[in-house]
Design a protein around this motif. Structure first.
Motif, PDB file in Angstrom:
ATOM      1  N   ASN A  27       0.575  -1.481  -0.108  1.00  0.00           N
ATOM      2  CA  ASN A  27       0.165   0.184  -0.052  1.00  0.00           C
ATOM      3  C   ASN A  27       0.726   1.351  -0.179  1.00  0.00           C
ATOM      4  OD1 ASN A  27      -0.443   1.988   2.999  1.00  0.00           O
ATOM      5  ND2 ASN A  27      -1.926   1.914   1.458  1.00  0.00           N
ATOM      6  N   PHE A  37       3.133   2.548   2.085  1.00  0.00           N
ATOM      7  CA  PHE A  37       2.977   3.798   3.313  1.00  0.00           C
ATOM      8  C   PHE A  37       4.859   2.815   3.471  1.00  0.00           C
ATOM      9  CE2 PHE A  37      -1.263   3.321   5.576  1.00  0.00           C
ATOM     10  CZ  PHE A  37      -1.025   4.786   5.258  1.00  0.00           C
ATOM     11  N   ARG A  88       4.639   5.924  -3.030  1.00  0.00           N
ATOM     12  CA  ARG A  88       3.824   7.030  -2.121  1.00  0.00           C
ATOM     13  C   ARG A  88       2.662   6.484  -1.826  1.00  0.00           C
ATOM     14  NH1 ARG A  88       4.849  13.025  -2.585  1.00  0.00           N
ATOM     15  NH2 ARG A  88       4.078  12.683  -4.537  1.00  0.00           N
ATOM     16  N   PRO A  89       2.046   6.617  -0.916  1.00  0.00           N
ATOM     17  CA  PRO A  89       0.458   4.993  -0.227  1.00  0.00           C
ATOM     18  C   PRO A  89      -0.415   5.826  -1.443  1.00  0.00           C
ATOM     19  CG  PRO A  89       1.503   6.345   1.566  1.00  0.00           C
ATOM     20  CD  PRO A  89       2.461   6.632   0.916  1.00  0.00           C
ATOM     21  N   HIS A  90      -0.685   7.325  -1.159  1.00  0.00           N
ATOM     22  CA  HIS A  90      -1.544   8.145  -2.234  1.00  0.00           C
ATOM     23  C   HIS A  90      -1.587   7.723  -3.951  1.00  0.00           C
ATOM     24  CE1 HIS A  90       0.832  11.745  -2.212  1.00  0.00           C
ATOM     25  NE2 HIS A  90       0.803  11.508  -3.576  1.00  0.00           N
ATOM     26  N   ALA A 104      -3.228   4.819  -3.754  1.00  0.00           N
ATOM     27  CA  ALA A 104      -4.780   4.157  -3.859  1.00  0.00           C
ATOM     28  C   ALA A 104      -5.159   4.972  -5.225  1.00  0.00           C
ATOM     29  CB  ALA A 104      -5.583   5.541  -3.070  1.00  0.00           C
ATOM     30  N   ARG A 154      -7.526   0.149   1.137  1.00  0.00           N
ATOM     31  CA  ARG A 154      -7.411  -1.017   2.245  1.00  0.00           C
ATOM     32  C   ARG A 154      -8.389  -0.372   3.830  1.00  0.00           C
ATOM     33  NH1 ARG A 154      -1.412  -0.061   5.267  1.00  0.00           N
ATOM     34  NH2 ARG A 154      -3.102  -1.012   6.969  1.00  0.00           N
ATOM     35  N   ALA A 205     -15.944  10.485   1.650  1.00  0.00           N
ATOM     36  CA  ALA A 205     -13.852  10.575   1.417  1.00  0.00           C
ATOM     37  C   ALA A 205     -13.187   9.744   0.750  1.00  0.00           C
ATOM     38  CB  ALA A 205     -13.066  10.816   2.956  1.00  0.00           C
ATOM     39  N   GLY A 206     -13.953   8.714   0.434  1.00  0.00           N
ATOM     40  CA  GLY A 206     -13.307   7.356  -0.463  1.00  0.00           C
ATOM     41  C   GLY A 206     -13.565   7.920  -2.006  1.00  0.00           C
ATOM     42  N   THR A 249     -13.151  10.061  -2.946  1.00  0.00           N
ATOM     43  CA  THR A 249     -12.022  11.995  -2.776  1.00  0.00           C
ATOM     44  C   THR A 249     -11.331  12.377  -4.027  1.00  0.00           C
ATOM     45  OG1 THR A 249     -10.827  12.153  -0.335  1.00  0.00           O
ATOM     46  CG2 THR A 249      -9.829  13.101  -1.916  1.00  0.00           C
ATOM     47  N   LEU A 250     -10.808  10.885  -5.049  1.00  0.00           N
ATOM     48  CA  LEU A 250      -9.628  10.742  -6.116  1.00  0.00           C
ATOM     49  C   LEU A 250     -10.533  10.956  -6.905  1.00  0.00           C
ATOM     50  CD1 LEU A 250      -7.351   8.773  -5.068  1.00  0.00           C
ATOM     51  CD2 LEU A 250      -6.596  10.235  -5.767  1.00  0.00           C
ATOM     52  N   ARG A 264     -15.342   2.843   2.930  1.00  0.00           N
ATOM     53  CA  ARG A 264     -14.606   3.823   2.624  1.00  0.00           C
ATOM     54  C   ARG A 264     -14.533   2.894   1.810  1.00  0.00           C
ATOM     55  NH1 ARG A 264     -11.183   6.370   6.515  1.00  0.00           N
ATOM     56  NH2 ARG A 264      -9.816   4.341   6.478  1.00  0.00           N
ATOM     57  N   MET A 304     -13.993   3.762  -3.562  1.00  0.00           N
ATOM     58  CA  MET A 304     -12.511   4.045  -4.015  1.00  0.00           C
ATOM     59  C   MET A 304     -12.825   2.587  -4.935  1.00  0.00           C
ATOM     60  SD  MET A 304      -9.849   4.147  -0.840  1.00  0.00           S
ATOM     61  CE  MET A 304      -8.471   4.560  -1.803  1.00  0.00           C
TER      62      MET A 304
END
Lengths: 266, 309
Positions: free
Chosen positions: A62, A64, A83-85, A88, A94, A113-114, A116-117, A176, A180
């Motif tokens: 993921n 991190f 990077r984590p984002h 995503a 996750r 919030a899930g 967002t992208l 959440r 995504m």
């Protein structure tokens, strides 16, 4: 539920492969030279006793943690650092071992919030709630409501998540992640701290997500019974080393696995 | 009737002054909420924003630009300066310190304070620069009801209006936009926020940018009131009791805290002053904060801190 971009992946193809990955924190080796793969559409379990490196492995996938050695290939694209984002963005979602929700928000806002992208509109339109931004908000709300129905949490959508019982919090967290629309969904001990009934519910949801949305699933779990029932294939780690890999039946009869779980005299 | 009129006058001027404290406190709250960092540099940012504004304004007016156009351009320029500051702070200070302890981050903002204060004065000068965005005379209201009326300073009213617009704008931003939701998400849980695709670096830039713009708004009002000068950075000290009373994590808390401090110190000055000596205004807020700390350490609107042992 497949992300719109990226090459199409058909069932059975390798979605993610871990190749000779090692990770250490200072002098402590968490993972040494582990390789395995996750195929499109399967439920893949990563098991092992305490301190085996399961959560570290999830954190590597993921983004991190960045392994010192080894290559991770996701959807045919090899990488060493991410990077984590970005993970995503690439379609990896996750859940966390101890629920990590946005405690100040309602269940609905957490799931939103899930998205967002997926939301592209300019924030000035969003503030005024007019035009395309409103249409977009409505569309995303629609998708989120579908997920809420799917998880059967309609009554609690306005409740601040900090007031929900643990089992429901876990469900909101799953919601959440589903919002995504991930290709790969990682569960970090989804059954930890649950009673039998909640465990059965969660197992049902994991299977449903896999069937209904076709999402590939990788899960870490302590509860051997649950793992054997749910998963298609199991990889077993012990002290950061892979000791077995195969179907639940194969793994269950593997002597190294039995030794790792029950302990042997050295 | 005279007594009541006097009371009203003191109360209104106190409340309006309090709104101006809130303007400064808001900048602290925004950064603390989103990143858990107490931003020591907020006062310095007010100075930087004020200097960038007043110096570019004076230059454009001197070059013959009409006043309204010069104001627009100067505001834009100052906003740009704050954006660059936010970018640099994220890129060179907070970015490399990601996942570090809160105290480390706090110390780094002390460093940022000195750099901003020094840089701002090096670039824009270190004199006292008068700023005249708002009228500085006063109204006399209710002259029929009270002899002499109630004196209300126009600039304080402007400050109140601007603060109100700012708070509504911030509320919309936090509640209705994707970025606002992302900010709240980061405030609650860094790891979970990253896992849904929120970039911490981006969010921190946004937070410092918003705090910079709030500093600019505060600078327009305080700059008109006091002139843009170094002592404006000490406003940060006045914001501290406001934060302690309202709670470090609450936007409404910053507003209410400001009102309480503003009204409290003016009323104390007017009614306690004759008995225990003048100058109460300077210490009253801190005593009030001390009382709140003893009774309700998280502040009136702060989140209750419950720790398991």
């Amino acid at each position: 539920m497949r992300a719109p971009d990226g090459p199409p992946v058909t069932s059975g193809d390798v979605l993610l492969s871990i190749d000779n990955v090692s990770l250490s924190f200072g002098g402590v080796k968490a993972i040494s030279g582990v390789s395995f793969d996750i195929r499109k559409g399967e439920i893949r379990a990563i098991i092992g006793p305490n301190g085996a490196g399961k959560t570290s492995m999830l954190n590597i996938i993921n983004g991190f943690y960045h392994p010192q050695q080894g290559i991770i290939t996701f959807k045919g694209e090899a990488r060493t650092r991410m990077r984590p984002h970005d993970a995503a963005d690439g379609g990896i979602a996750r859940t966390f071992q101890n629920v990590a929700l946005f405690r100040g928000m309602s269940a609905l806002d957490n799931i939103m919030a899930g998205r967002t992208l997926k939301m592209k509109r300019n924030m000035f339109w969003q503030m005024l709630r007019i035009g395309p931004a409103l249409a977009e908000e409505v569309e995303h709300r629609h998708r989120v409501e579908e997920i809420i129905d799917f998880l059967k949490i309609q009554e609690i959508r306005r409740t601040p998540v900090s007031r929900l019982p643990y089992g429901l919090q876990k469900r909101v967290e799953l919601g959440r992640a589903l919002a995504m629309e991930p290709e790969l969904l990682l569960f970090d001990e989804p059954m930890a701290g649950m009673n039998i009934e909640e465990k059965e519910d969660m197992s049902r949801f994991i299977l449903d997500v896999n069937e209904h949305y076709g999402t590939t699933i990788a899960l870490i779990e302590h509860d051997m019974g649950v793992v054997m029932d749910l998963s298609d294939r199991v990889v077993v780690l012990d002290h950061g080393i892979k000791i077995a890999d195969g179907t639940p039946a194969e793994v269950k009869s593997n002597q190294a696995v039995i030794d790792a779980y029950l302990g042997v005299a050295h | 009737m005279i007594l009541f009129g006097q009371f009203l006058e003191v109360l209104v001027s106190g409340l309006l002054a309090g709104v101006l404290y809130s303007l400064v406190a808001l900048g602290f709250v925004l950064i603390f909420k989103a990143s858990g960092v107490f931003n020591f540099a907020q006062g310095a940012m007010v100075l930087l924003a004020g200097l960038a504004l007043v110096r570019s304004l004076d230059m454009m007016v001197a070059n013959g630009l009409p006043f309204w156009a010069a104001i627009m351009l100067a505001l834009l320029f100052a906003a740009l300066v704050m954006a660059i500051t936010a970018f640099m702070v994220e890129r060179f200070v907070l970015g490399p310190l990601i996942n570090q302890d809160g105290l480390t981050l706090f110390m780094s903002t002390i460093g940022v304070t000195f750099i901003i204060e020094g840089g701002a004065q090096m670039l824009f000068g270190s004199d006292v620069y008068p700023l005249r965005l708002f009228p500085s005379d006063a109204w006399f209201l209710f002259e029929d009801s009270f002899p002499g009326g109630i004196l209300v300073s126009k600039i304080d009213v402007w400050g109140g209006l601007i603060a109100a617009v700012l708070v509504v704008g911030l509320a919309l931003f936090f509640q209705k936009t994707k970025t606002g939701r992302a900010l709240r998400a980061v405030a609650d849980d860094h790891a979970a926020a990253q896992s849904v695709g929120i970039s911490l670096n981006w969010i921190w830039f946004i937070v410092w940018l918003v705090a910079g713009l709030v500093a600019l708004v505060a600078a327009t009002v305080w700059g008109t009131k006091l002139g843009v000068q170094f002592s404006i950075t000490f406003l940060a000290l006045k914001a501290l009791p406001v934060l302690i009373i309202g709670g470090f994590t609450s936007v409404p808390g910053a507003i209410v805290g400001g009102l309480i401090v503003g009204a409290g110190e003016k009323l104390a000055e007017a009614y306690l002053g004759p008995f225990i000596g003048g100058g109460i205004e300077y210490w009253f807020a801190y005593v009030l904060a001390l009382v709140v700390l003893m009774a309700r350490p998280q502040g009136l609107f702060g989140e209750r801190i419950i720790e398991r042992i």
